[in-house]
Enzyme design. Structure first.
Site, PDB file in Angstrom:
ATOM      1  N   HIS A 212       0.830  -1.213   0.000  1.00 19.60           N
ATOM      2  CA  HIS A 212       0.000   0.000   0.000  1.00 19.60           C
ATOM      3  C   HIS A 212       0.863   1.261   0.000  1.00 19.60           C
ATOM      4  CE1 HIS A 212      -3.089  -2.998   1.046  1.00 19.60           C
ATOM      5  NE2 HIS A 212      -3.921  -2.163   0.457  1.00 19.60           N
ATOM      6  N   GLU A 331      -4.108  -3.741  10.154  1.00 23.28           N
ATOM      7  CA  GLU A 331      -4.963  -4.022   8.982  1.00 23.28           C
ATOM      8  C   GLU A 331      -6.423  -4.249   9.317  1.00 23.28           C
ATOM      9  OE1 GLU A 331      -3.882  -7.389   6.518  1.00 23.28           O
ATOM     10  OE2 GLU A 331      -5.264  -6.751   4.986  1.00 23.28           O
ATOM     11  N   HIS A 347      -7.874  -0.373  10.206  1.00 25.46           N
ATOM     12  CA  HIS A 347      -7.903  -0.120   8.761  1.00 25.46           C
ATOM     13  C   HIS A 347      -9.209  -0.599   8.125  1.00 25.46           C
ATOM     14  CE1 HIS A 347      -7.517  -2.367   4.960  1.00 25.46           C
ATOM     15  NE2 HIS A 347      -7.238  -1.172   4.497  1.00 25.46           N
ATOM     16  N   HIS A 387      -5.467   5.618   3.140  1.00 20.18           N
ATOM     17  CA  HIS A 387      -4.242   4.816   3.212  1.00 20.18           C
ATOM     18  C   HIS A 387      -3.015   5.661   3.524  1.00 20.18           C
ATOM     19  CE1 HIS A 387      -4.861   0.558   2.941  1.00 20.18           C
ATOM     20  NE2 HIS A 387      -6.006   0.859   2.342  1.00 20.18           N
TER      21      HIS A 387
HETATM   22 CU1  CUO Z   1      -5.961  -2.637   0.179  1.00 25.59          CU
HETATM   23 CU2  CUO Z   1      -7.386  -0.646   2.467  1.00 25.59          CU
HETATM   24  O1  CUO Z   1      -6.333  -2.311   2.034  1.00 25.59           O
HETATM   25  O2  CUO Z   1      -7.510  -1.477   0.787  1.00 25.59           O
END
Ligand code: CUO
Length: 672
Positions: A212, A331, A347, A387
């Site tokens: 990411h 995550e 996340h 992100h």
């Molecule tokens: Cu790939 Cu937020 O993890 O989309």
């Protein structure tokens, strides 16, 4: 008997196909009104998977949906052959959400050793309506209706103009965010590295951070190319999100559309009743954030028994690096996180809260927005802001790590004498433009036509190029090395040359490969098409039908194909650049393979490409250094001096070289 590959393609074709209960010999029962208390039917198998209605959003960011996916994946994993898998798929197709079905089926084909030689077609053809707007789908329907038998139906979708006007600056990068390849990549990556599916892969948390972070570096390069500032992190959740997003895509073939977010929408407490999630407040996110930040600054995570695990990247296997532990906790994967009750699901729940921000209590009965699905999330400008916030957590941790020492960075027996890129006879000048790619939309959607209906997607592309690297090995023996190639823009938004710290997060990995240097001078030539981050996974149904029988065990290149398919699209390897030419820097570092290599077990197959983003199936990540090395930490002084002329700079590391290059956007067709 049908080949296994053919059976797989059949299962994936037209996921919204109607299969009525009557056809299957089941009586049709319509249930109207409220069920009388006590008359509940007995529990059914696959109860969790059944609980997600057909034609609605399936989101792996929602815990309940992950549990449903686990249940269905486990059921499919029990199949002992493709034929049995097909029977199971047909048995449940009637009542399982289409997106969930395709997710579980794809998951099983990647994971089951005896099915790994089978290829998955591009998700663009399975769910065209997740990639092209509803108006284009209707156009395809109309053209299919009125076409004559000898007429080919091809509808061209101009990506660059798709959902944008020039009134909003963010629309300048819509062609990038809405590119079919990057969205396919993201869907595939999360399929290979799923959350809560008991998939424990080497350095999964660290790769979540790194892949990411690299997306953000590439997005920022693209933004600078079109005159936009780098993306800002979304860290204040108490002020509205300035940029809205209107997807214009459908979720199913029954006309359900994704939720749209107006400009200046506030993230609000989640109180929806349609996902089985308990009410959830923005302050819960803030609390998880604070606990994770405390862990970073105290230097340890605390598990459920109150034991401390230190957070440091200076570890020796099997001790996990701090970044890996943090990736799992942020995550978050509850099967991997040291303490998911305490550090939460930051996340994933951020995706959920943002995707519900237009209708947080479901009062309008609007679906979630595209941020809820891995195949569509990257279309929305807020994805990058979210992100960037997540990445900032990881960067705060990384900045607490000691800078690399000269010993860790240098390889004194090797000198990189020169670096260049060559393309079509031009040195250090790269060219970008547009290309098109055809997908057969009628594989996914039923247009009632007796011929293929093609959608032609426009996308950014570049002329292929070759890295030309001259290296001297002053040892008397051959030496195995790792060559690491990165690229970053040279100037910031103000047109000022960036210093190391400002440029640090913009370095995008372009390639990483091993090479055996002979004593003395060496000339390394490496093609851009062999990049360790890219793959060519956008095979169509037609491609796969044409290929030699993959059931034949003598077709080794099929092995691991689906797994390696999680790489970055080759056509997006370069940023657009500017029409007048844009300055970039190429960074090449040669390191000692004996220090980089990891001890793999015998018989490990590697991805021929894309190992940097995908790792290697059932094996260790093929680089012992922290991901992003050497840019993942603060610089050491020698690196700061790297621009000084080599002759006068005795501190410069001999194994590193830089080269200025120019990327020019032609706005013309690129044919290869
Ligand atoms: Cu790939 Cu937020 O993890 O989309």
């Amino acid at each position: 008997m049908e080949s296994e590959q053919k059976q797989v393609l059949d299962m994936l074709q037209r996921p919204f196909r109607q299969q009525t209960q009557r056809e299957e010999g089941h009586p049709i029962v319509f249930e109207v009104g409220t069920r009388v208390a006590g008359s509940e039917p007995p529990p059914q198998p696959l109860a969790l998977a059944r609980s997600i209605p057909k034609g609605t959003v399936f989101s792996i960011f929602v815990k309940n949906h992950r549990l449903a996916a686990k249940e269905l994946c486990d059921y499919f994993m029990e199949a002992s052959s493709v034929t049995e898998l097909k029977e199971r798929v047909e048995e449940v197709r009637r009542f399982i959400n289409e997106k969930l079905l395709i997710f579980a089926l794809s998951f099983v084909i990647i994971r089951k050793p005896e099915m790994r030689h089978l290829r998955l077609p591009s998700i663009v053809e399975i769910f065209p309506s997740m990639f092209v707007p509803v108006t284009t789908v209707s156009k395809m329907e109309q053209e299919a209706k009125k076409s004559t038998p000898d007429q080919e139906i091809v509808i061209t979708e101009y990506g660059p103009e798709f959902s944008s006007t020039h009134l909003k600056p963010e629309h300048r990068v819509a062609y990038w965010r809405e590119d079919f390849g990057i969205n396919t990549h993201h869907w595939h990556w999360h399929l290979v590295y799923p959350v809560d599916l008991s998939v424990s892969r080497d350095r999964k948390g660290e790769l979540f951070y790194y892949m990411h972070q690299q997306i953000l570096a590439r997005y920022d390069m693209e933004r600078l190319s079109v005159g936009l500032n780098r993306v800002e992190k979304l860290s204040n959740w108490r002020i509205p999100i300035p940029d809205g997003y209107f997807p214009k895509l459908t979720i199913s073939n029954s006309g359900q559309t994704w939720g749209s977010r107006q400009d200046n929408t506030l993230m609000q407490d989640y109180k929806r009743d349609d996902f089985g999630l308990l009410p959830f407040d923005v302050s819960d996110l803030e609390q998880w954030h604070n606990r994770i930040m405390d862990a970073i600054h105290l230097g340890c995570l605390v598990d459920r028994d109150n034991n401390q695990t230190r957070l440091t990247d200076n570890t020796k296997p099997p001790e996990k690096r701090g970044i890996d532990l943090l990736g799992d906790a942020v995550e978050a994967d509850s099967t991997m996180s040291l303490n998911s009750l305490f550090y939460g699901d930051l996340h994933n729940m951020g995706h959920v809260v943002i995707s519900a921000s237009h209708d947080p209590d479901n009062a309008h009965r609007e679906n979630l927005g595209v941020m809820s699905d891995t195949a569509t999330a990257m279309r929305d400008p807020v994805f990058y802001r979210w992100h960037k916030y997540i990445d900032n957590i990881f960067q705060q941790y990384k900045l607490k790590q000691p800078p690399y020492t000269a010993e860790e960075l240098s390889l004194s027996s090797v000198e990189v004498v020169s670096v260049a890129v060559e393309s079509r006879g031009q040195k250090n000048q790269l060219i970008t433009g547009w290309s098109t790619r055809d997908f057969e939309a009628s594989r996914g959607l039923d247009f009632n036509a007796d011929k293929p209906v093609i959608v032609r997607l426009t996308h950014l592309n570049h002329h292929p190029f070759v890295y030309s690297i001259k290296v001297v090995n002053s040892d008397s023996l051959p030496k195995e090395v790792t060559v690491r190639i990165f690229m970053a823009p040279k100037l910031n938004e103000r047109g000022v040359k960036m210093n190391f710290m400002e440029q640090r997060l913009l370095w995008a990995e372009m390639d990483r490969f091993t090479h055996k240097l002979k004593p003395g001078p060496n000339h390394i030539l490496q093609s851009s098409t062999s990049s360790s981050i890219t793959n060519s996974n956008d095979f169509t149904f037609r491609d796969l039908e044409k290929q030699p029988n993959p059931d034949d065990p003598g077709a080794p290149e099929n092995f691991l194909f689906n797994f390696c398919g999680c790489g970055w699209p080759q056509h997006m390897l370069l940023p657009r650049g500017k029409q007048e030419g844009m300055a970039f820097e190429l960074f090449v570092m040669v390191t000692d393979w004996s220090q980089d290599k990891v001890a793999q077990t015998e018989g490990t197959h590697s991805c021929s490409a894309a190992a940097s983003f995908c790792g290697i199936l059932d094996a260790l990540y093929p680089d012992a250094r922290p991901m992003g090395f050497p840019f993942d930490r603060c610089p050491m002084p020698t690196l700061l001096n790297r621009h000084v002329e080599k002759t006068s700079d005795l501190t410069r590391l001999s194994n590193i070289a830089m080269q200025d290059i120019t990327i020019t956007f032609t706005n013309a067709q690129i044919t290869q």
